[in-house]
Design a protein around this motif. Structure first.
Motif, PDB file in Angstrom:
ATOM      1  N   GLU A 113      51.126  42.055  32.293  1.00 38.99           N
ATOM      2  CA  GLU A 113      50.476  41.692  33.558  1.00 38.99           C
ATOM      3  C   GLU A 113      50.622  40.194  33.843  1.00 38.99           C
ATOM      4  O   GLU A 113      50.832  39.795  34.987  1.00 38.99           O
ATOM      5  N   THR A 137      43.086  43.794  42.558  1.00 38.86           N
ATOM      6  CA  THR A 137      43.251  43.507  41.131  1.00 38.86           C
ATOM      7  C   THR A 137      43.280  41.994  40.949  1.00 38.86           C
ATOM      8  O   THR A 137      44.072  41.306  41.594  1.00 38.86           O
ATOM      9  N   MET A 141      44.359  40.022  33.543  1.00 47.22           N
ATOM     10  CA  MET A 141      44.549  41.413  33.154  1.00 47.22           C
ATOM     11  C   MET A 141      44.572  42.344  34.356  1.00 47.22           C
ATOM     12  O   MET A 141      44.602  43.556  34.206  1.00 47.22           O
ATOM     13  N   PHE A 143      42.462  43.414  36.703  1.00 47.23           N
ATOM     14  CA  PHE A 143      41.433  44.456  36.778  1.00 47.23           C
ATOM     15  C   PHE A 143      40.989  44.608  38.222  1.00 47.23           C
ATOM     16  O   PHE A 143      40.682  43.630  38.897  1.00 47.23           O
ATOM     17  N   SER A 154      38.180  39.303  33.426  1.00 44.97           N
ATOM     18  CA  SER A 154      39.166  40.371  33.637  1.00 44.97           C
ATOM     19  C   SER A 154      39.621  40.946  32.295  1.00 44.97           C
ATOM     20  O   SER A 154      39.845  42.152  32.175  1.00 44.97           O
ATOM     21  N   GLY A 158      38.948  44.681  31.400  1.00 38.43           N
ATOM     22  CA  GLY A 158      40.164  45.436  31.108  1.00 38.43           C
ATOM     23  C   GLY A 158      40.136  46.055  29.729  1.00 38.43           C
ATOM     24  O   GLY A 158      40.509  47.217  29.534  1.00 38.43           O
ATOM     25  N   THR A 159      39.683  45.280  28.738  1.00 30.00           N
ATOM     26  CA  THR A 159      39.577  45.792  27.371  1.00 30.00           C
ATOM     27  C   THR A 159      38.543  46.916  27.294  1.00 30.00           C
ATOM     28  O   THR A 159      38.756  47.924  26.612  1.00 30.00           O
ATOM     29  N   LYS A 161      37.773  48.940  29.691  1.00 32.47           N
ATOM     30  CA  LYS A 161      38.384  50.117  30.320  1.00 32.47           C
ATOM     31  C   LYS A 161      39.299  50.834  29.337  1.00 32.47           C
ATOM     32  O   LYS A 161      39.300  52.077  29.256  1.00 32.47           O
ATOM     33  N   TYR A 192      45.637  52.956  32.441  1.00 33.67           N
ATOM     34  CA  TYR A 192      45.339  51.597  32.910  1.00 33.67           C
ATOM     35  C   TYR A 192      46.113  51.290  34.186  1.00 33.67           C
ATOM     36  O   TYR A 192      45.583  50.690  35.123  1.00 33.67           O
ATOM     37  N   ASN A 193      47.366  51.688  34.201  1.00 36.48           N
ATOM     38  CA  ASN A 193      48.196  51.474  35.391  1.00 36.48           C
ATOM     39  C   ASN A 193      49.282  52.540  35.382  1.00 36.48           C
ATOM     40  O   ASN A 193      50.238  52.442  34.621  1.00 36.48           O
TER      41      ASN A 193
END
Length: 223
Positions: A113, A137, A141, A143, A154, A158-159, A161, A192-193
């Protein structure tokens, strides 16, 4: 853009020399004196240097440099960025995951990212976010959020998530069908993506991080 380590500087210097030299010669001989750009047929033999210079530039532009060097630059880039990110966010990440294998998933996503959204791009994202206040976003990260978050938050979100997805996989009926850690990591990354290309590239980053920085990795995802 944070990509200096990925550049082939030998090739860049050749480009600079060729472009600056050709530009200078054209300026001195044509632009400065406002000559006709088309060659004079009576002196055509004296102007073959233009053709030669263009040919030399084209040859340099098509030079095929060693892929080994490119791979070395890539590994150096990943190693340097991993160390920077671990120094900044290492304790935050590991305190949440408590699993080094899961840490490598987080770092792989972070590096990917950060590469695709370097600091200058993230500044533009913040600027447009404050103008529109639409969900976007944000942070290193990337987010998705409808409020302002910095890089550190973020990473935290992110972690979390990633950890939540991992725990939900463990509690799902499909957990018994997983055969190895990498299948679990792939599904976490895709959540995540989404996208096959995204998960494939992040997985490759994860393999590199593990080989460089976690040679004696003992934690597992499939437990």
């Amino acid at each position: 853009m944070g990509r200096l380590l990925l550049l082939n500087w030998y090739k860049q210097i050749l480009y600079w020399i060729a472009i600056i030299s050709l530009s200078y010669v054209l300026y001195i001989n044509i632009i400065q004196h406002k000559k006709n750009i088309l060659p004079d047929l009576s002196t055509l033999s004296n102007e073959l240097w233009v053709v030669i210079l263009v040919f030399m530039y084209q040859v340099m532009n098509n030079l095929d440099f060693s892929s080994t060097k490119a791979a070395e630059r890539r590994e150096k880039y990943i190693s340097k960025n991993f160390k920077i990110l671990k120094k900044k966010y290492g304790s935050l990440i590991h305190n949440l995951t408590n699993n080094e294998m899961l840490d490598t998933v987080v770092y792989a996503i972070l590096i990917y990212e950060d590469f695709n959204r370097p600091r200058i791009v993230r500044w533009i994202e913040y600027f447009t976010f404050f103008l529109t206040t639409k969900s976007k976003t944000l942070g290193i990260m990337q987010f998705k959020t409808d409020r302002y978050i910095g890089d550190k938050e973020s990473v935290l979100l992110g972690t979390q998530k990633i950890l939540d997805k991992y725990q939900s996989l463990k509690q799902s009926p499909d957990w018994t069908y997983y055969e190895n850690d990498y299948q679990v990591a792939r599904d976490i990354i895709q959540d995540y993506n989404g996208g096959e290309s995204y998960s494939s590239e992040v997985m490759n980053l994860m393999y590199t991080i593990q080989s460089q920085s976690y040679p004696n990795l003992v934690d597992e995802l499939l437990t």
